[in-house]
Design an enzyme around this catalytic site. Structure first.
Site, PDB file in Angstrom:
ATOM      1  N   ASN A 146      26.376 -32.338  -0.074  1.00  0.00           N
ATOM      2  CA  ASN A 146      26.945 -31.388   0.385  1.00  0.00           C
ATOM      3  C   ASN A 146      26.230 -31.176   2.018  1.00  0.00           C
ATOM      4  OD1 ASN A 146      24.891 -29.379   0.615  1.00  0.00           O
ATOM      5  ND2 ASN A 146      25.774 -29.756  -1.822  1.00  0.00           N
TER       6      ASN A 146
ATOM      7  N   LYS B 278      28.483 -50.789  -9.663  1.00  0.00           N
ATOM      8  CA  LYS B 278      29.728 -50.909  -8.392  1.00  0.00           C
ATOM      9  C   LYS B 278      30.526 -50.966  -8.637  1.00  0.00           C
ATOM     10  CE  LYS B 278      29.808 -51.942  -4.155  1.00  0.00           C
ATOM     11  NZ  LYS B 278      30.138 -52.613  -2.585  1.00  0.00           N
TER      12      LYS B 278
ATOM     13  N   ILE C 176      21.956 -22.875 -12.528  1.00  0.00           N
ATOM     14  CA  ILE C 176      20.254 -23.323 -12.868  1.00  0.00           C
ATOM     15  C   ILE C 176      19.521 -21.672 -12.566  1.00  0.00           C
ATOM     16  CG2 ILE C 176      18.069 -24.176 -12.127  1.00  0.00           C
ATOM     17  CD1 ILE C 176      19.377 -26.126 -10.791  1.00  0.00           C
TER      18      ILE C 176
ATOM     19  N   ASP D 268      28.134 -28.149  -7.798  1.00  0.00           N
ATOM     20  CA  ASP D 268      28.991 -27.560  -9.013  1.00  0.00           C
ATOM     21  C   ASP D 268      29.543 -28.167 -10.033  1.00  0.00           C
ATOM     22  OD1 ASP D 268      27.970 -24.441  -8.332  1.00  0.00           O
ATOM     23  OD2 ASP D 268      30.538 -24.942  -6.801  1.00  0.00           O
TER      24      ASP D 268
ATOM     25  N   PRO E  43      25.150 -27.707 -15.025  1.00  0.00           N
ATOM     26  CA  PRO E  43      24.583 -26.369 -15.324  1.00  0.00           C
ATOM     27  C   PRO E  43      24.670 -25.348 -14.350  1.00  0.00           C
ATOM     28  CG  PRO E  43      23.315 -28.550 -15.310  1.00  0.00           C
ATOM     29  CD  PRO E  43      24.511 -28.634 -15.212  1.00  0.00           C
TER      30      PRO E  43
HETATM   31  N1  CTP Z   1      22.964 -22.608  -8.078  1.00  0.00           N
HETATM   32  C1  CTP Z   1      22.320 -23.076  -9.311  1.00  0.00           C
HETATM   33  N2  CTP Z   1      23.161 -24.145  -9.815  1.00  0.00           N
HETATM   34  C2  CTP Z   1      24.365 -24.792  -9.399  1.00  0.00           C
HETATM   35  C3  CTP Z   1      25.139 -24.081  -8.743  1.00  0.00           C
HETATM   36  C4  CTP Z   1      24.557 -22.846  -7.663  1.00  0.00           C
HETATM   37  O1  CTP Z   1      20.865 -22.675  -9.388  1.00  0.00           O
HETATM   38  N3  CTP Z   1      25.100 -25.332 -10.071  1.00  0.00           N
HETATM   39  C5  CTP Z   1      22.936 -21.334  -7.576  1.00  0.00           C
HETATM   40  C6  CTP Z   1      22.328 -21.728  -6.088  1.00  0.00           C
HETATM   41  O2  CTP Z   1      20.762 -22.162  -5.728  1.00  0.00           O
HETATM   42  C7  CTP Z   1      22.483 -20.378  -4.879  1.00  0.00           C
HETATM   43  C8  CTP Z   1      23.732 -19.678  -6.066  1.00  0.00           C
HETATM   44  O3  CTP Z   1      23.615 -19.915  -7.153  1.00  0.00           O
HETATM   45  O4  CTP Z   1      21.304 -19.642  -5.479  1.00  0.00           O
HETATM   46  C9  CTP Z   1      24.370 -19.846  -5.621  1.00  0.00           C
HETATM   47  O5  CTP Z   1      25.767 -19.420  -6.382  1.00  0.00           O
HETATM   48  P1  CTP Z   1      27.503 -20.568  -5.874  1.00  0.00           P
HETATM   49  O6  CTP Z   1      28.139 -20.064  -7.656  1.00  0.00           O
HETATM   50  O7  CTP Z   1      27.427 -22.422  -6.337  1.00  0.00           O
HETATM   51  O8  CTP Z   1      28.152 -19.610  -4.868  1.00  0.00           O
HETATM   52  P2  CTP Z   1      28.684 -20.284  -3.603  1.00  0.00           P
HETATM   53  O9  CTP Z   1      28.093 -21.685  -3.645  1.00  0.00           O
HETATM   54  O10 CTP Z   1      27.999 -19.213  -2.768  1.00  0.00           O
HETATM   55  O11 CTP Z   1      30.188 -21.240  -3.564  1.00  0.00           O
HETATM   56  P3  CTP Z   1      31.163 -20.113  -4.428  1.00  0.00           P
HETATM   57  O12 CTP Z   1      31.118 -18.042  -4.487  1.00  0.00           O
HETATM   58  O13 CTP Z   1      32.475 -20.208  -3.433  1.00  0.00           O
HETATM   59  O14 CTP Z   1      30.823 -20.815  -5.935  1.00  0.00           O
END
Ligand code: CTP
Length: 400
Positions: A208, A286, A305, A276, A303
């Site tokens: 991203n 490859k 985190i 995500d 996961p």
């Molecule tokens: N986060 C994380 N582990 C993941 C995904 C997100 O620790 N697998 C944390 C990010 O570091 C951030 C927060 O969760 O602090 C963002 O949450 P997220 O659910 O990813 O929200 P958005 O990216 O804002 O988007 P959406 O709600 O649209 O999914």
């Protein structure tokens, strides 16, 4: 930064002693007065003349023909220092310290003072790993002695492993950290930052646009307030800040493992833009156009985190801060996200394309907590970081 500080630098014997010459200069750059002491073994590696020329003062040497009066003067010298740095700290010198021996000038100085001591060890990997050395280190740490390094790497003796003297900027940073009596001193804080890369095959990945700029600024701001910062970062565009422990990872899974290994911490700031999803069965070879046709990628959920740490029944950090990147209904979405994730605060950014925030230098933030939404004016990412660090310090009961 170190103006008015007097540092007694004890240079032990070892091939890495040459780095102490550079260390003298870099400490002086920060405004410190460096008073050098060269052990007899140290003299085998650097000359008294080069040390005293660089330090701009006489070098105190490991001579046994000191008059009682001169010896008293030396002891005074170590007491008047604000910090004693030993670089390189040899296994022998550390053993003497641990045992309380005072058979030469360096060990006498170390025993005859309660001035704080910072050791930068350097030795052969086997010597470092030896039970005797590890025992001495544990004793010295229990006595309140501070350490920087050693680093892992190739050694002058041809072996590989821990035992290399830390690089000069890292030793200087450890000195700066010692003098930085900020409100977060003694606090250990974890910061995640940057994007993650989720492999498709050995050469392709899903990523991203996160630059890592905001997370980097936050880690730097926390360190500037005296925190010990563990910085777990995906492949970011900006270099990590100095003065933090950097753990570089690629994937969300690796980030989770690094975060779990860094616990316990007083606070966790989760600024990373974690993917995500990952490719469910990433190929270990490859993918080829000709052989494989059009690939169909299946995804598996990564996961979460932030949620994992925020929901820990035992060892949860006292303060868990998440980030939200929203494009609409920022406060409503972020408020719901705070509850869903189980974190204490959400730092919500409006990342609509017209804001220019993603990848830009500014940020417009709303801090969501139990007490509601605090809308911050648009400001530079480093100002956001400084403000957030101040809030973290307040929440942790600064200085405690
Ligand atoms: N986060 C994380 N582990 C993941 C995904 C997100 O620790 N697998 C944390 C990010 O570091 C951030 C927060 O969760 O602090 C963002 O949450 P997220 O659910 O990813 O929200 P958005 O990216 O804002 O988007 P959406 O709600 O649209 O999914």
């Amino acid at each position: 930064m170190l103006a008015g500080k007097r540092i007694l630098l004890i240079i032990g014997g070892g091939i890495a002693a040459y780095k102490s010459l550079e260390l003298i200069r870099r400490l002086q750059d920060q405004g410190a007065e460096v008073v050098p002491v060269l052990t007899r073994a140290g003299e085998e590696f650097v000359t008294p003349l080069s040390v005293s020329a660089l330090a701009g003062s006489a070098v105190h040497r490991d001579l046994f023909d000191l008059t009682a009066e001169a010896e008293m003067g030396h002891i005074q010298l170590s007491r008047s220092a604000d910090l004693i740095v030993v670089a390189p700290a040899t296994a022998d010198l550390m053993a003497k310290m641990a045992a309380g021996l005072a058979g030469d000038l360096a060990s006498t100085l170390l025993l005859a003072t309660d001035t704080p001591v910072l050791l930068a060890p350097a030795m052969n990997v086997r010597m470092w790993q030896h039970a005797a050395t590890q025992r001495n280190i544990a004793m010295l740490a229990a006595d309140g002695v501070r350490f920087v390094g050693p680093e892992e790497g190739d050694m002058a003796c041809g072996e590989h492993g821990p035992g290399r003297l830390s690089e000069v900027p890292d030793i200087v940073e450890a000195v700066l950290r010692f003098f930085r009596a900020g409100p977060l001193q003694g606090r250990r804080i974890l910061v995640t930052s940057g994007p993650t890369h989720e492999p498709i095959d050995p050469v392709r990945y899903i990523a991203n646009r996160s630059s890592g700029a905001q997370g980097t600024a936050i880690a730097g701001a926390l360190a500037a307030l005296g925190a010990e910062v563990v910085f777990v970062t995906g492949p970011a565009d900006v270099p990590p800040p100095s003065g933090v422990e950097v753990i570089a990872v690629q994937t969300a899974q690796q980030m989770l493992e690094a975060v779990e290994a860094a616990l316990p911490v007083d606070a966790g700031i989760f600024a990373a833009a974690v993917a995500d999803w990952r490719v469910a069965s990433a190929s270990d070879r490859k993918l080829k156009k000709s052989r494989d046709g059009m690939p169909v990628l299946e995804f598996a959920e990564n996961p979460d985190i932030l949620k994992t740490v925020a929901g820990m029944a035992q060892g949860r950090p006292a303060l868990v801060v998440g980030f939200a990147a929203e494009t609409d209904d920022v406060v409503a979405h972020a408020t719901a996200k705070r509850l869903r994730k189980g974190c204490d605060w959400i730092v919500a950014n409006d990342v609509s394309p017209e804001t220019g925030i993603m990848g830009g230098t500014e940020n417009a933030v709303v801090l969501i907590s139990e007490t509601g939404a605090d809308v911050w004016p648009r400001m530079g990412k480093s100002e956001v970081a400084a403000r957030l660090a101040e809030r973290v310090a307040q929440a942790l009961g600064a200085g405690g």
